[in-house]
Design an enzyme around this catalytic site. Structure first.
Site, mmCIF file in Angstrom:
data_model
loop_
_atom_site.group_PDB
_atom_site.id
_atom_site.type_symbol
_atom_site.label_atom_id
_atom_site.label_comp_id
_atom_site.label_asym_id
_atom_site.label_seq_id
_atom_site.Cartn_x
_atom_site.Cartn_y
_atom_site.Cartn_z
ATOM 1 N N ASP A 37 4.469 25.799 -39.698
ATOM 2 C CA ASP A 37 5.009 24.443 -39.719
ATOM 3 C C ASP A 37 6.532 24.417 -39.570
ATOM 4 O O ASP A 37 7.199 23.476 -39.965
ATOM 5 C CB ASP A 37 4.582 23.727 -41.007
ATOM 6 C CG ASP A 37 5.013 24.497 -42.241
ATOM 7 O OD1 ASP A 37 5.535 25.621 -42.078
ATOM 8 O OD2 ASP A 37 4.832 23.979 -43.349
ATOM 9 N N HIS A 230 16.033 43.318 -18.842
ATOM 10 C CA HIS A 230 15.944 42.251 -19.843
ATOM 11 C C HIS A 230 15.883 42.828 -21.263
ATOM 12 O O HIS A 230 15.060 42.422 -22.079
ATOM 13 C CB HIS A 230 14.733 41.344 -19.569
ATOM 14 C CG HIS A 230 14.917 40.478 -18.367
ATOM 15 N ND1 HIS A 230 13.890 39.854 -17.733
ATOM 16 C CD2 HIS A 230 16.036 40.134 -17.676
ATOM 17 C CE1 HIS A 230 14.361 39.164 -16.697
ATOM 18 N NE2 HIS A 230 15.665 39.324 -16.651
ATOM 19 N N ASP A 247 25.506 41.027 -21.686
ATOM 20 C CA ASP A 247 25.218 39.844 -20.869
ATOM 21 C C ASP A 247 24.960 38.715 -21.854
ATOM 22 O O ASP A 247 23.888 38.636 -22.464
ATOM 23 C CB ASP A 247 23.993 40.112 -19.984
ATOM 24 C CG ASP A 247 23.716 38.961 -19.015
ATOM 25 O OD1 ASP A 247 24.304 37.880 -19.193
ATOM 26 O OD2 ASP A 247 22.893 39.159 -18.095
ATOM 27 N N ASP A 258 27.185 32.165 -18.155
ATOM 28 C CA ASP A 258 26.385 33.383 -17.968
ATOM 29 C C ASP A 258 27.314 34.503 -17.517
ATOM 30 O O ASP A 258 27.676 34.565 -16.337
ATOM 31 C CB ASP A 258 25.295 33.089 -16.918
ATOM 32 C CG ASP A 258 24.342 34.260 -16.727
ATOM 33 O OD1 ASP A 258 24.441 35.259 -17.471
ATOM 34 O OD2 ASP A 258 23.489 34.174 -15.821
ATOM 35 N N HIS A 337 17.948 43.770 -8.364
ATOM 36 C CA HIS A 337 17.881 42.307 -8.573
ATOM 37 C C HIS A 337 18.770 41.541 -7.601
ATOM 38 O O HIS A 337 19.445 42.115 -6.757
ATOM 39 C CB HIS A 337 18.213 41.968 -10.032
ATOM 40 C CG HIS A 337 19.566 42.422 -10.485
ATOM 41 N ND1 HIS A 337 20.736 41.840 -10.049
ATOM 42 C CD2 HIS A 337 19.938 43.411 -11.342
ATOM 43 C CE1 HIS A 337 21.759 42.438 -10.638
ATOM 44 N NE2 HIS A 337 21.300 43.400 -11.411
ATOM 45 N N HIS A 341 22.511 33.331 -9.020
ATOM 46 C CA HIS A 341 21.610 32.176 -9.099
ATOM 47 C C HIS A 341 22.430 30.938 -9.433
ATOM 48 O O HIS A 341 23.548 31.032 -9.937
ATOM 49 C CB HIS A 341 20.544 32.422 -10.183
ATOM 50 C CG HIS A 341 21.132 32.877 -11.494
ATOM 51 N ND1 HIS A 341 21.645 32.002 -12.410
ATOM 52 C CD2 HIS A 341 21.345 34.121 -12.004
ATOM 53 C CE1 HIS A 341 22.118 32.686 -13.449
ATOM 54 N NE2 HIS A 341 21.964 33.984 -13.222
ATOM 55 N N HIS A 348 19.517 29.497 -15.466
ATOM 56 C CA HIS A 348 18.974 29.633 -14.113
ATOM 57 C C HIS A 348 18.624 28.213 -13.671
ATOM 58 O O HIS A 348 17.498 27.759 -13.853
ATOM 59 C CB HIS A 348 17.726 30.520 -14.087
ATOM 60 C CG HIS A 348 18.000 31.933 -14.484
ATOM 61 N ND1 HIS A 348 17.017 32.806 -14.882
ATOM 62 C CD2 HIS A 348 19.154 32.653 -14.539
ATOM 63 C CE1 HIS A 348 17.568 33.981 -15.174
ATOM 64 N NE2 HIS A 348 18.855 33.907 -14.981
ATOM 65 N N GLU A 372 26.607 38.634 -9.645
ATOM 66 C CA GLU A 372 26.324 39.660 -10.652
ATOM 67 C C GLU A 372 25.713 40.947 -10.080
ATOM 68 O O GLU A 372 24.568 41.289 -10.380
ATOM 69 C CB GLU A 372 25.397 39.084 -11.722
ATOM 70 C CG GLU A 372 24.180 38.320 -11.207
ATOM 71 C CD GLU A 372 23.313 37.786 -12.349
ATOM 72 O OE1 GLU A 372 22.900 38.579 -13.206
ATOM 73 O OE2 GLU A 372 23.056 36.568 -12.373
ATOM 74 N N TYR A 376 22.112 50.721 -11.884
ATOM 75 C CA TYR A 376 21.364 51.166 -13.074
ATOM 76 C C TYR A 376 20.785 52.555 -12.796
ATOM 77 O O TYR A 376 19.904 52.712 -11.956
ATOM 78 C CB TYR A 376 20.242 50.159 -13.378
ATOM 79 C CG TYR A 376 20.756 48.732 -13.393
ATOM 80 C CD1 TYR A 376 21.272 48.176 -14.562
ATOM 81 C CD2 TYR A 376 20.780 47.964 -12.224
ATOM 82 C CE1 TYR A 376 21.786 46.878 -14.566
ATOM 83 C CE2 TYR A 376 21.290 46.672 -12.216
ATOM 84 C CZ TYR A 376 21.790 46.137 -13.395
ATOM 85 O OH TYR A 376 22.304 44.850 -13.392
ATOM 86 N N ARG A 394 26.653 46.124 -15.054
ATOM 87 C CA ARG A 394 26.583 44.843 -14.329
ATOM 88 C C ARG A 394 27.866 44.088 -14.642
ATOM 89 O O ARG A 394 28.390 44.192 -15.765
ATOM 90 C CB ARG A 394 25.357 44.021 -14.756
ATOM 91 C CG ARG A 394 25.250 42.680 -14.046
ATOM 92 C CD ARG A 394 23.880 42.002 -14.130
ATOM 93 N NE ARG A 394 23.457 41.648 -15.462
ATOM 94 C CZ ARG A 394 22.555 42.311 -16.180
ATOM 95 N NH1 ARG A 394 21.972 43.390 -15.684
ATOM 96 N NH2 ARG A 394 22.241 41.923 -17.393
ATOM 97 N N GLU A 396 29.338 40.141 -14.133
ATOM 98 C CA GLU A 396 28.848 38.813 -13.748
ATOM 99 C C GLU A 396 29.869 37.730 -14.071
ATOM 100 O O GLU A 396 30.381 37.652 -15.191
ATOM 101 C CB GLU A 396 27.540 38.519 -14.502
ATOM 102 C CG GLU A 396 26.988 37.137 -14.268
ATOM 103 C CD GLU A 396 25.621 36.919 -14.920
ATOM 104 O OE1 GLU A 396 25.328 37.578 -15.941
ATOM 105 O OE2 GLU A 396 24.852 36.091 -14.393
#
Ligand code: GLY
Ligand code: MN
Ligand code: MN
Length: 427
Positions: A37, A230, A247, A258, A337, A341, A348, A372, A376, A394, A396
């Site tokens: 709840d 991710h 990130d 972002d 990737h 975006h 996104h 970005e 890797y 990365r 970005e």
């Protein structure tokens, strides 16, 4: 802040897109259960918010269009002392009338009754046809006799592609808070600390600056964890000699930021880390310098792949002719990737990438997108020189397309090796 006049203009633009003899309806988000709840903090549906800026649940916007005449109604929750005791004050019909520039404000309890009246003579219904909201399912049943059914969502999403001056200001404010958070992360003493503690420092900066939420779950990935794209567990120690990919971006007044920076735990990049870092950085700078109206995202993607692959050949990570390597998609193992975006109310932003004829939409003034690139290299990849293994990088930034070029809205967040090393806590 976005002015009421701007919201009104958006609704008028949407009404122009509806056919004659139409009824359009869009609902607020439904509260999301966390467990049993308890609920997640409420966040308004992005498309609904875009059209009116109203932040409460149990609300709907109704659009009517007949014989060239239009009418817009906002339905809100009635004042209710018992509910308000638990979940806080609601605006109510009377107060909403004073604020929102709609033709009529009604109680949400009256929606069904009103709809039954308005359905008559309508040939088209525009609604969130693929939404799971229970309110949408109800409306779908109530209006089942209307012949032509359309999805209202893509119409709104398309409008969100070009940002207004007020929206750009909101995005800048969001980025400015995120800038403070990344700078705090860089300056923090990381000895004996864990990824989640660094995450806490970043999100502390969001919250003390009135950004109550992140725009997405922060990624704080040390060493090889950065190779999980991710990675959100953020539960490992920060290890001397490794890099941390951060990130993280806040949401402030419903606008996202972002940003990714990849920084050294001990404050200094090793030679190998620097080589990889500069390859990603130089690629990112080149791509940003290409951004202007009429350029296509696919061109940016191809150029990024070319530059990164060329660079990887020079560093001995890939062997062979870079053109053949790209043809055989060998680079995808290290750069899997997209280059970026759309970004706005959603991190996104779901604005379209292709037009109705499936042609790619070129960049235009007022669009905001991330750039970005990344590399890797898994710790167990024996095909790569040992010194590069276990490094994920990365970088970005958030970019606004301008009349004849672009503006890097996050240019003030330190980014070069020298800048990051100078700001870092060193040990
Ligand atoms: N933070 C998610 C992304 O960079 O797209
Ligand atoms: Mn992004
Ligand atoms: Mn990101």
């Amino acid at each position: 802040m976005i002015k009421e006049q701007e919201y009104k203009k958006r609704r008028e633009r949407l009404l122009k897109k509806l056919s004659n003899d139409s009824l359009g309806v869009i609902f607020s988000a439904e509260p999301a259960t966390r467990s049993n709840d308890t609920h997640h903090p409420y966040r308004q549906d992005s498309n609904f918010y875009y059209l009116c800026g109203f932040k409460e649940d149990s609300a709907a916007l109704l659009f009517l269009k007949s014989k060239g005449k239009t009418k817009t109604l906002l339905f809100v929750h009635k004042k209710d002392k018992t509910i308000e005791l638990w979940t806080g004050e609601r605006l109510g019909v009377k107060e909403a009338k004073k604020i929102f520039l709609v033709d009529e404000v009604c109680a949400i309890d009256d929606l069904e009754k009103k709809l039954k009246g308005y359905i008559k003579g309508k040939k088209n219904i525009y609604f969130e046809s693929s939404s799971k909201k229970s309110s949408v399912k109800k409306v779908s049943k109530l209006t089942k006799d209307i012949k032509n059914k359309h999805d209202i969502v893509p119409l709104v999403q398309k409008m969100r592609l070009i940002k207004s001056a007020a929206e750009i200001e909101m995005i800048k404010e969001s980025i400015n808070i995120t800038a403070k958070a990344h700078h705090r992360a860089i300056t923090m003493d990381k000895r004996g600390k864990y990824e989640y503690q660094l995450q806490a420092e970043i999100e502390h900066e969001f919250k003390v600056n009135a950004a109550y939420s992140d725009a997405y779950t922060s990624i704080v990935a040390c060493g090889n964890n950065a190779n999980t794209l991710h990675y959100i567990k953020n539960d490992k120690p920060l290890t001397d000699g490794e890099l941390i990919l951060i990130d993280a971006g806040c949401e402030h007044n419903y606008y996202a930021s972002d940003i990714t920076r990849t920084i050294p735990v001990n404050g200094s990049y090793s030679k190998a880390q620097k080589e990889l870092y500069d390859l990603v950085l130089n690629t990112q700078l080149r791509i940003i310098s290409m951004i202007k109206p009429l350029v296509k995202r696919s061109h940016l993607q191809e150029t990024a792949e070319k530059l990164l692959t060329k660079g990887m050949v020079e560093l001995g990570i890939l062997k062979g002719d870079y053109k053949n390597l790209i043809k055989e998609k060998k680079h995808k193992k290290y750069y899997p990737h997209g280059i970026g975006h759309w970004m706005g109310i959603d991190v996104h932003d779901p604005a379209p990438y292709r037009d109705a004829k499936e042609r790619e939409i070129a960049l235009q003034k007022g669009m905001v997108l991330t750039i970005e690139p990344g590399l890797y290299i898994d710790k167990n990849d024996k095909s790569v020189p040992k010194k590069y293994r276990g490094i994920g990088i990365r970088i970005e930034d958030d970019i606004l397309v301008t009349k004849d070029g672009c503006e890097n809205l996050s240019h003030h967040i330190v980014k070069t090796v020298d800048e990051i090393e100078s700001l870092s806590f060193k040990f």
